[in-house]
Structures are given as C-alpha cells and as structure tokens.
Design an enzyme around this catalytic site. Structure first.
Site, short mmCIF file in Angstrom:
data_model
loop_
_atom_site.label_atom_id
_atom_site.label_comp_id
_atom_site.label_asym_id
_atom_site.label_seq_id
_atom_site.Cartn_x
_atom_site.Cartn_y
_atom_site.Cartn_z
N GLN A 42 13.45 -12.69 -17.75
CA GLN A 42 14.84 -12.47 -17.34
C GLN A 42 15.75 -13.60 -17.77
O GLN A 42 16.69 -13.40 -18.52
CB GLN A 42 14.90 -12.33 -15.81
CG GLN A 42 14.28 -11.09 -15.25
CD GLN A 42 14.37 -11.06 -13.74
OE1 GLN A 42 15.32 -11.59 -13.15
NE2 GLN A 42 13.38 -10.46 -13.09
N ARG A 248 9.65 -25.44 -9.19
CA ARG A 248 9.04 -24.24 -8.62
C ARG A 248 7.87 -24.52 -7.69
O ARG A 248 7.67 -23.80 -6.71
CB ARG A 248 8.59 -23.32 -9.77
CG ARG A 248 9.76 -22.67 -10.48
CD ARG A 248 9.31 -21.81 -11.64
NE ARG A 248 10.46 -21.12 -12.21
CZ ARG A 248 10.39 -20.34 -13.28
NH1 ARG A 248 9.23 -20.16 -13.88
NH2 ARG A 248 11.47 -19.75 -13.74
#
EC number: 1.4.3.16
Length: 464
Positions: A42, A248
């Site tokens: 994405q 992350r």
C-alpha cells in the site's frame, strides 16, 4: 546466458528488466502475479531525495530502527542508490502522487501512488518486461537443482529446466503464521528448500508484525501512513497508550500487551478529514466491513507481515552456491538489521534487482547439464505449523514456549522444507538471548552487546 528468476514481484521484475536490456535470456516463474506482496503493497517506497532530506538522515533512521544490527556498509550501499532506483521507475512511466511520513522516519520520504503503490507499479513493470523480451511461465518452481555447490537449474512440475543462473525473488515466509496480511501462500518454500540443501540462512528469527492489521471477512493492512496522517491508537476506554510513529516492533508489542490484558485496541482516524481521498483502498474495504472511518473506531491487531531474515547473501546478492543469487524479502545481507524500517522493503527490492543484474553480467556464470535428484515433497499440514509459529514464535517469546514449539513441530507431518524453516526461526529465537527489534524475549527484555551480531542457521543449527 540463461537466467531463471523465481518470483515476479518488484525485486524479480527489476532484475528481469535489467538483465533483458543487456541481451540476456530471462525467464520469470510466477503463477500468481497479482498475489505477490509487492502488488499488495500500500504505502510506498522510501526515497531520501527531497529538499531537506539527506542520505545520512535515511541511513541514520535505518540503523536506529534496525537496533544497530545492520551491516552499515550495506545500508549505505542500498540507500545511496535511491536516486538510481527512483529513476528506474520513473523512466518506465511510474508517477508518484504523494509523499508520506511513516514510523521511524525523521522526514516524509515515502513516495506513494494513492496508497496502493504496488497495484500501480507491478503492471507497469510486467508490461515493460514483456516488451524487452522477458519470458513468463505461470507455474510454481518445485525445487532448486544444486549439485556440488553449483546451481544447475529449477524443477517445474517434476521436470528439470537448465539455467546458467537462478535468482530467488520469491518473497518471505509470513504465511507460516496464523494471521498474516500478506499472501497466505507465501510459505518460504524456496528458502526452506535451499536450507535443506545446506545454504545458510541469516537473521531468520526476526519476523516483523505489522501493528495495524484488520481482520474481517479477510485480513487487511491499515497502512502506517494512516498513523502518519494523524490517526491515534486507543483502547476501548479511549486510552492512548503508545507513540503511533514509533518503529513497528514497539507499536506491535504495545498493542499485543493491551490485548493480553483483555482490552480491545482501535485506530481512531476520525480526525483525518480527507481519509477517503488519501486512502481510497482502505476506505473501500472498511466500508464493505461496515465501518465508516470518519465516525467509527477501527479495530486493529498485529499480524505477521514481513520476514527480515532470509537466504544469506553478500552485498552483491550472491549465495555460497555458484550461480545462485537471492534478492528482495527472500534474501538477507544485514540491510534491515533487527527491524525493518517502514517502506525500506520496496527500496531494497529495486536496488537488489538492479545490483544482482550487474553481478551476473560481471560474473557471467555458466551452468552445466547433469542429472539432479528430484524429491517431490508433499505440503502436508501447514495449519498446524501456523498455529505453532503464532503461539510459540510470535510477538512476545520466552524460552519455555520456544522449546515447546520445537517439541510440537517434530510431531507435525508437513513438507520438510516448511518444517525446517519453522525450526530455524524457533532455534535462532532460542539462541538469541536478548530482545532486539522484531525479536522480543520476555525472559531477556533488554539488548545485550554480546548478541549484536547476525545469526546463521545451517544444517539444523543456529550459530550466534
């Protein structure tokens, strides 16, 4: 010269085009081109090429995000080729639409195309690859044929096809986990196949979990760029508990901890006024699931996303087997360290594809025709392996759980390549008695200087 490329994502296509432009006969094996993780990507690609940004800043962010396990020379090598990688895409007609900020980056350097970047880039590269004469075979490669530390070719449907060089660009193995937002069929079989044949794996214990997966009728990713645009992570009680733009590993772990406390975790994107315009794909799947991000909280959970470790290669993407190379997520040479910085993966795909083509052109490998044994493995019970990996080699690990996972794995009847790859993760996670990046040991919650070195898995043993 004949070159086989196993995988048709961004890394494989970049290598294919680069080689074919030099008159080399290239065959790409990829049965499902619209299901690669590159196509599903994405957000975008990290390019430190804008005014106010710098190579040094991007290198620093990458090493800090990788928790100082990175090979510094490789980090510089990849990032210094950003301009070339950018030009490679734009010269083929790729046009970026936005620049975003993502976790771990100190500058908005993520170049995107409507936050469905892969969907727009991969068809362009496929079209150009065909125009320069790349052959496409829409079939799986069963096994890699190796004899006496030299690549011979690949097996397809049991038949041996001879090649002078083979490039593994098959992606990682996040499909070995119960919950993944990538292609669930991405089991890392080529990686496990090579491990069975004695090719070393590097840093295989480092598995990155994307913090904001959405599990509905299927599993989706809610791009990090949504948090970069201002979305907040909150519990059902409205408690904000983490800096959303941390790397992350940190964000995924904090979400997971809240879930272990029995709390639901949500992404609050109600403050993003132009959500539908900025994130059309995410908006569309959320609406299909009955969620309106303009007014509703979005339930999220960490999911296995990216495997940082892989086939051990050098800075030129060579393995110890003559004529065998690996690029992209399938490979590991220390670029990401212990934790991949957001959107560095597609940059690595581009650079490794360009660089491996130069290596092959320079080295001019020559294959030989000889018979090689074909094993014809059966896949077996992958779901049991997925449960073991999720429960025993997941976001938070500890010794007893890792040992129990190994014990359970021995009893599973599955493809030996899949089992060996799962075993490699468990054994190297057990050997790394520290917490660093994507690898978190509850019983060793801090980084330890004596473990600031890569792990190598070879012939059933993890060396640290």
């Amino acid at each position: 010269m004949k070159v086989a490329i196993v995988g048709g994502g961004l890394a494989g296509l970049t290598a294919a085009i680069s080689l074919a432009r030099e008159g080399i006969e290239v065959t790409v094996f990829d049965p499902k081109p619209r299901e690669s993780n590159s196509y599903l990507a994405q957000a975008g690609i990290a390019f430190p090429i804008s005014d106010g940004d710098s190579l040094l800043s991007h290198v620093t962010d990458t090493i800090r995000g990788g928790k100082y396990l990175n090979d510094i020379s490789v980090v510089w090598n990849v990032i210094s080729k950003s301009t070339e990688a950018y030009h490679f895409l734009t010269s083929l007609g790729v046009e970026f639409t936005n620049r975003e900020l993502e976790g771990g980056h100190s500058f908005p350097r993520i170049f995107t195309i409507k936050n469905e970047t892969g969907k727009y880039i991969i068809p362009v590269l496929e079209k150009h690859a065909k125009e320069v004469g790349v052959n496409f075979i829409r079939k799986f490669v069963d096994e890699i044929a190796i004899y006496n530390k030299k690549v011979i070719g690949v097996f397809v449907e049991g038949s041996l096809l001879y090649f002078d060089a083979v490039i593994i660009a098959s992606g990682g193995f996040s499909g070995l986990y119960r919950f993944t937002a990538g292609n669930s069929e991405n089991l890392g079989i080529p990686i496990g196949d090579l491990a069975l044949k004695g090719v070393p794996l590097r840093d295989i214990e480092f598995v990155q979990f994307h913090p904001t997966g959405f599990i509905g009728k299927r599993t989706y990713l809610i791009s990090e760029a949504v948090r970069g645009a201002g979305a907040k992570l909150v519990t059902g009680e409205g408690e904000r508990f983490v800096n959303e733009l941390e790397t992350r590993d940190v964000v995924a772990r904090e979400i997971y901890r809240k879930m272990l406390e029995g709390k639901g975790v949500f992404l609050d994107a109600t403050g993003i006024e132009d959500f539908k315009k900025r994130f059309p794909y995410i908006y569309s799947f959320l609406r299909r699931e009955g969620i309106n991000p303009k007014r509703d909280l979005i339930p999220v959970t960490p999911v296995a996303h990216y495997t940082i470790g892989g086939i051990s290669v050098d800075a030129f993407y060579r393995t110890p087997v003559k004529g065998l190379y690996a690029i992209g997520e399938a490979a590991c040479n220390g670029f990401h360290g212990a934790n991949r910085l957001a959107s560095n993966s597609l940059l690595e795909c581009l650079v490794s594809g360009i660089e491996v083509s130069r290596t092959i052109i320079r080295e001019k490998p020559r294959g030989e025709r000889r018979e090689v044994k074909y094993y014809g493995y059966e896949l077996g019970n992958v779901d049991e392996v997925r449960e073991i990996m999720w429960n025993h080699a997941g976001i938070i690990r500890r010794e007893e759980s890792l040992r129990l996972g190994l014990k359970k794995l021995k009893k599973v009847e599955a493809d030996p390549r899949v089992k060996l790859l799962a075993e490699a993760v468990l054994k190297c996670a057990l050997a790394r008695k520290e917490s660093r990046g994507a690898h978190y040991r509850e019983d060793y919650p801090h980084s330890r200087e004596e473990f600031r070195r890569p792990s190598i898995f070879r012939e059933g043993t993890c060396m640290l």
